[in-house]
Scaffold this motif. Structure first.
Motif, PDB file in Angstrom:
ATOM      1  N   ALA A 114       0.966  -1.324   0.225  1.00  0.00           N
ATOM      2  CA  ALA A 114       0.153   0.158  -0.134  1.00  0.00           C
ATOM      3  C   ALA A 114       0.674   1.517   0.121  1.00  0.00           C
ATOM      4  N   PHE A 115       0.311   2.553  -0.652  1.00  0.00           N
ATOM      5  CA  PHE A 115       1.364   3.496  -0.916  1.00  0.00           C
ATOM      6  C   PHE A 115       0.627   4.828  -1.714  1.00  0.00           C
ATOM      7  N   HIS A 116       1.095   5.703  -1.266  1.00  0.00           N
ATOM      8  CA  HIS A 116       0.322   7.085  -1.895  1.00  0.00           C
ATOM      9  C   HIS A 116       0.979   7.243  -2.685  1.00  0.00           C
ATOM     10  N   GLU A 117      -0.169   7.690  -4.293  1.00  0.00           N
ATOM     11  CA  GLU A 117       0.044   7.938  -5.425  1.00  0.00           C
ATOM     12  C   GLU A 117      -0.316   8.971  -5.629  1.00  0.00           C
ATOM     13  N   GLY A 118      -0.265  10.050  -5.597  1.00  0.00           N
ATOM     14  CA  GLY A 118      -0.765  11.387  -6.177  1.00  0.00           C
ATOM     15  C   GLY A 118      -2.303  11.400  -5.610  1.00  0.00           C
ATOM     16  N   GLY A 119      -2.354  11.412  -4.928  1.00  0.00           N
ATOM     17  CA  GLY A 119      -3.696  11.889  -4.056  1.00  0.00           C
ATOM     18  C   GLY A 119      -4.408  10.840  -4.388  1.00  0.00           C
ATOM     19  N   HIS A 120      -4.029   9.369  -4.123  1.00  0.00           N
ATOM     20  CA  HIS A 120      -4.114   7.797  -4.188  1.00  0.00           C
ATOM     21  C   HIS A 120      -3.845   7.230  -3.537  1.00  0.00           C
ATOM     22  N   ILE A 121      -4.650   6.305  -2.819  1.00  0.00           N
ATOM     23  CA  ILE A 121      -3.742   5.335  -2.109  1.00  0.00           C
ATOM     24  C   ILE A 121      -3.531   3.799  -3.145  1.00  0.00           C
ATOM     25  N   ILE A 122      -2.584   3.197  -3.413  1.00  0.00           N
ATOM     26  CA  ILE A 122      -2.577   2.187  -3.834  1.00  0.00           C
ATOM     27  C   ILE A 122      -2.148   1.063  -3.730  1.00  0.00           C
ATOM     28  N   ILE A 123      -3.151  -0.039  -3.554  1.00  0.00           N
ATOM     29  CA  ILE A 123      -3.360  -1.157  -3.291  1.00  0.00           C
ATOM     30  C   ILE A 123      -2.862  -2.284  -4.617  1.00  0.00           C
TER      31      ILE A 123
END
Lengths: 151, 951
Positions: free
Chosen positions: B377-386
């Motif tokens: 899980a990580f942040h990417e441009g205002g999103h959370i990517i899982i």
């Protein structure tokens, strides 16, 4: 409406009279949350034609419904006044756009009559019954039905 | 301390606190079944959790207590006051251990032999008599475990056990000190005193806590005092979610009101309100942030149960699965977290169940015995990517196909035309499960569609990448929060709309003329954005505002900038007729470049206003059917505005082949594979009416060359071009040059060499899939393809380079190592890896090979190729240049072969301009299968097909 009747008394009920086209309608007063003048309405593209748009009523978003269209009446002419009656239905607010708002009448339940069988089925569907007033007939609008029939 | 333990302690403490009140009632009403059940459940839970968290001492106590409680609950034993005491004692002991764990992170030393002996005795049901004596002797029993001295007060205070919660709060040292100072435990303190003193002096005088023994008459008071002393250990406060939600709603309203005020202020110019309003604004922003924070939870909360699930799963299915989780601490809005919890669990289960193979299968497939599931899980441009990735068997495309047919989701013909990606997407269809048997774990076919629905519900998206035999990766992209989002306000058709900023990549202003303009492919607007062709949708037309829009132009009062733009460009109004469906006015338009699940498209709007923080409110039920809107909101000026749903718009764009585009884009980004990729083609006319096309990438420049500049040298048309002589070839030899003034020339260049081909007219540049339908009858043409709806000849540039200008390959002077008649390429698409440092050759050979039916991936340097090799990408054949900087072809071939890696058995064809016998010999030595001259198209194709057949 059942609760509404009981809370007033068992014999009579109060109705807000409104006009749409030339017809007088009644809405049980306890269902009415607000009466508004013409409001700026944001159009909602692709929405059913009866939906006039949405508006901001003290921070709440209210869906505006064009009652003329619900009743298959022709649209108002430009420049003609309109009013809105705000009602709640299924925990959402609706602003019914109508032509004018009249008095509040207290009517005896005993006088309430069923719709005449010859009434336009579309209208019959949207009303619970009729009161005979001196000058005209008052069709009691079934707001829930009216809103549920949209779309 | 482990998060799980912290959570366990917090929960247990809460339950214990609740129990305190109940315990008193138990004393009064010893056989209260509900209460016994409650205590039993708590103890049972503690026991269960302890086993999981490996807290043996606590587990033991809980286990024995549970046994006894079970008997009470089942009515086998009557609850006598002595037993109540025993229960108290057990609960207290649990509290003590829990508190110690909370403070020190570990269980206290010592054991609970005494208590356990009593519990066991009670379990036997024979202890009634000596229990009374035990009560007195507890103190004597426990000292055998010196560090747990504080058990003594408990034991002594047994009849009124609730009192002893507090001692547990104290540290060992404090308690020991307290013991030293306290003469005896028998002293009875007035209960109310104790309570008060305790509340007042929790921090300072722990001594008080060692002595309290109160009467049962004042239980509630002591309870409250205990609760009051809690904050000492708890840095966190549990607040009901409802309170937080209410708070959030209020903050949302506050934000709206703030926005309104700011709007008014803007209109007013500088007033005395400005400063305080600015300050208010800041505070509101901070408040908003703060309240948002209260809603944030680490994503780890959602998957804390997963290790256990995987463990059980691997036991059940006899697989070896390792679960690696990273990014636990990534924070996410509570509401969203709740909503992704189940999808996540489901997907991880799926990975374990369907994805990972059994150890035997894995070994057979050349993988390590243990399968890995990665959760990142990580942040990417205002999103959370899982990301959920497994290295299992991947999606079995054949099975999916069969299932599609079986469920009649598509016809055979449709499937045949689908890309891998498109077929894989079917796992998101309702009722789709390829698991042959329904296992207890998954395979019920109610999975992935629900997952997708849930994720899309919260404005997220899910992507799938899977390669058979390699594993599958799911990428979930979700917004940080739902409540307040930043949105871009745009206008189309006279109405304003909000587009969530998260979906917006960039804004482009386009004008009727100039470089930035909207182009049309058969009426569909497209836009070229830095080499990429973006499909466009006109917001007003998808919202049905199109016609009205152009009509309203005059009547409605259009915003000032529009007017001026109109006035300036009145003469262009008629150009709108060239487009269908979308009536664009002759003025500047804006493109909102939007990305949804990796698919980019542009939304044409008339105007762009500010971005504004908006509170997303759901649309009325009656409007739920409108998929283009995700909600509505009230803007700062008090007007209501609809919020567009980029997902909905993407769907409306008739984006049936979205996944294909997506696929292409990913490939393009990753490895420049040409499979499914559109090629930019330069369309030109020459001679007959059939348009000709050549891959744009091959063309270095377009020039207009005057007829008088053309010179002849040894019969060859040349022109002085950039200080050198450039050979010119008329595409159509019969055309006479002299009569025309200017001739467009396509310039091809590689290194120092250039060559011009004279054509009649340059028509356009089009991006299109090149699919050669008819093979060429004429030299210089590869064949015909439908481009832009017109049959177009695809030009074989090699023909010109080769046949007309022999000097062209003077650098690469070589003869084909192997020459033979035309080889017919057979079979389905073979994957070819092409490595050449010269972009010219890459660009020339890539389309050539693609057109011959190969799936080509072209790379600039061997190092990139080695990387791909490591990544596990497989090819059927490799075509490599020899002369390359950094690492030459020989070295590259050696590397591949010597490491005995994944590519060791992949044939390599050398592609070279240097083909001396020594070179060839050396090539064969290092592992090249074949040696082909660079420009010899036919031999290359033949060699390829031959090599592939042989291997």
């Amino acid at each position: 409406m059942a609760e509404a009747e009981e809370s007033v008394n068992n014999l009579s009920e109060d109705f807000l009279t409104i006009t749409v086209g030339k017809q007088l309608f009644g809405i049980p007063v306890l269902q009415v949350q607000d009466v508004l003048r013409a409001q700026d309405v944001t159009k909602i593209p692709l929405a059913p034609p009866e939906i006039a748009g949405s508006l901001n009523l003290r921070g709440r978003i209210v869906t505006a419904v064009d009652v003329r269209r619900c009743l298959s009446m022709p649209d108002k002419e430009a420049g003609q006044n309109s009013m809105s009656v705000v009602v709640e239905h299924n925990e959402e607010l609706f602003s019914l756009i109508i032509d004018n708002v009249g008095d509040v009448l207290r009517l005896e339940k005993a006088d309430f009559e069923r719709n005449p069988g010859t009434l336009d089925p579309a209208w019959r569907d949207l009303s619970t019954g009729i009161y005979q007033l001196e000058k005209s007939l008052l069709i009691i609008m079934d707001v829930s039905k009216l809103l549920e029939n949209i779309g | 301390m482990d998060d799980l333990i912290v959570e366990f302690i917090t929960e247990t403490n809460e339950s214990l606190e609740e129990l305190d009140i109940d315990l008193v009632n138990l004393e009064k009403n010893p056989n209260d079944e509900d209460l016994l059940g409650k205590i039993f459940r708590l103890v049972h839970t503690i026991k269960g959790t302890c086993g999981f968290l490996s807290l043996p001492r606590l587990e033991k106590v809980a286990h024995h207590a549970e046994n006894v409680l079970g008997k009470f609950r089942d009515g086998v034993l009557d609850v006598t006051p002595d037993y109540v005491t025993l229960i108290f004692e057990s609960i207290d002991q649990i509290k003590f251990i829990v508190n110690t764990i909370e403070e020190t992170g570990a269980e206290p030393d010592g054991n609970d032999a005494g208590l356990i002996a009593k519990l066991d005795a009670a379990y036997e049901g024979k202890v009634l008599l000596d229990d009374g004596t035990m009560k007195d002797s507890t103190g004597a029993e426990t000292p055998s475990a010196p560090p747990s001295e504080e058990e003594k007060p408990k034991a002594t205070a047994a009849p009124k056990q609730e009192r002893n919660l507090a001692p547990g709060d104290a540290t060992m040292d404090e308690l020991e000190a307290a013991f030293a100072n306290t003469p005896g435990m028998e002293g009875i303190v007035n209960p109310s005193d104790t309570a008060e003193e305790e509340t007042d002096t929790v921090e300072a005088s722990e001594e008080e806590e060692t002595t309290p023994i109160e009467t049962a008459e004042e239980p509630s008071k002591t309870d409250s005092s205990k609760t009051a002393s809690k904050p000492k250990t708890n840095k966190t406060l549990r607040v009901s979610v409802d309170v937080l939600e209410d708070l959030m709603t209020m903050v949302s309203e506050l934000v709206l009101t703030r926005n309104q005020l700011l709007q008014i202020l803007r209109a007013q110019g500088e007033t005395e309100f400005s400063t305080p309003l600015q300050r208010l604004s800041h505070v509101v922003s901070e408040l908003q942030e703060g309240v948002m924070k209260t809603r944030m939870q680490p994503v780890g909360n959602a998957w804390s149960k997963l290790p256990r699930i995987i463990r059980d799963l691997s036991l059940e299915l006899d697989k070896k699965i390792e679960l690696i989780m990273t990014g636990n601490e990534t924070e996410l809005d509570r509401q969203i977290l709740e909503m992704i919890k189940d999808p996540l669990t489901h997907m991880v289960r799926n990975s374990g169940d369907h994805g990972i193979e059994t150890p035997a299968e894995r070994i057979a497939a050349g993988k390590s015995e243990t399968g890995t599931i990665r959760l990142d899980a990580f942040h990417e441009g205002g999103h959370i990517i899982i990301r959920i990735a497994d290295d299992g068997k991947g999606l079995a495309v054949d099975k999916i196909k069969a299932k599609i047919l079986q469920n009649e989701l598509a016809t055979k013909e449709e499937i045949d035309n689908m890309s891998m990606q498109q077929i894989q997407q079917f796992i998101f269809a309702a009722g789709f499960s390829t698991a042959a048997a329904v296992t207890a774990v998954s395979g019920r076919g109610v999975g992935m569609d629900v997952v997708r629905t849930n994720i899309e519900k919260i404005g997220g998206s899910i992507e799938l990448k899977s390669e058979e035999g390699k594993g599958s990766t799911f990428i979930i992209k979700i917004p940080l929060t739902l409540a307040i989002v930043s949105a871009l306000v745009v206008e189309a058709g006279g109405e304003r709309f909000a587009i969530p900023q998260l979906a917006v990549r960039e804004l482009v202003m386009v004008s009727e003329h100039g470089d930035n303009r909207v182009e049309y492919i058969k009426g569909s607007p497209v836009f070229r954005l830095r080499d990429r062709l973006l499909p466009l949708v006109s917001l007003s037309s998808i919202l049905g505002l199109g016609e009205k829009h152009s009509l309203q132009k005059g009547e409605r009062d259009p915003p000032p900038p529009t007017i001026s733009a109109d006035d300036e460009n009145i003469d262009n109004t008629d150009t709108s007729s060239e487009s269908t469906g979308f009536k664009h006015k002759s003025k500047n338009l804006y493109l909102v470049i939007t990305e949804v699940a990796g698919y980019e498209f542009g939304i044409i709007v008339d105007r762009v206003f500010d971005t504004e923080e908006i509170v997303v409110k759901p649309v009325a039920q009656i409007l739920k059917g409108l998929t283009l809107f995700s909600g509505n909101t009230i803007l700062g000026d008090g007007s209501v505005i609809m919020i567009l749903d980029p997902n909905g718009i993407a769907n409306v764009t008739g984006n049936a082949n979205m996944s294909e585009d997506l696929d292409a884009m990913q490939q393009q980004k990753a490895y420049k594979s040409t499979a499914d990729k559109k090629t930019s083609l330069l369309i030109f006319n020459v001679g007959d009416k059939t348009p000709k096309a050549v891959p744009l990438a091959l063309v270095a420049r377009l020039e207009n060359i005057k007829a008088e500049d053309i010179e002849y040298s040894s019969g060859q048309m040349t022109v002085q071009y950039r200080g050198a002589l450039m050979p010119l070839i008329p595409f159509n030899p019969s055309v006479s040059i002299e009569e025309e003034d200017d001739k467009p020339v396509l310039v091809f260049a590689d290194k120092e060499q250039s060559l011009g081909i004279i054509v009649d007219e340059i028509v356009d540049i089009i991006e299109e899939h090149v699919d050669i339908q008819l093979s060429a009858q004429q030299g210089g043409l590869l064949g015909s393809a439908i481009i832009n709806g017109v049959a177009t000849d695809i030009v074989d540039i090699t023909y010109f380079l080769n046949s007309v200008n022999h000097d062209w390959f003077k650098d690469h002077d070589d003869t084909p190592y192997k020459s033979s008649a035309d080889g017919e390429h057979v079979g389905d698409k073979k994957r070819v890896l092409l490595i050449d440092d010269s972009s010219f050759f890459r660009n020339m050979l890539t389309p050539l090979l693609s057109m011959a039916g190969y799936d080509v991936t072209s790379l600039e340097a061997p190092s990139e190729a080695l990387q791909m090799c490591e990544d596990g990408v497989l090819f059927d054949v490799i075509v490599s240049d020899i002369e390359m900087p950094d690492m030459d072809g020989f070295e590259f071939a050696q590397k591949i072969k010597q490491d005995n890696g994944k590519w060791a058995n992949t044939p390599i064809i050398a592609l070279s301009s240097h083909a001396t016998p020594q070179d060839i010999e050396r090539g064969i030595e290092v592992g090249f299968t074949n040696y082909v001259a660079k420009f010899d198209k036919d031999t290359l194709l033949h060699t390829l097909s031959q090599t592939l057949t042989e291997n």
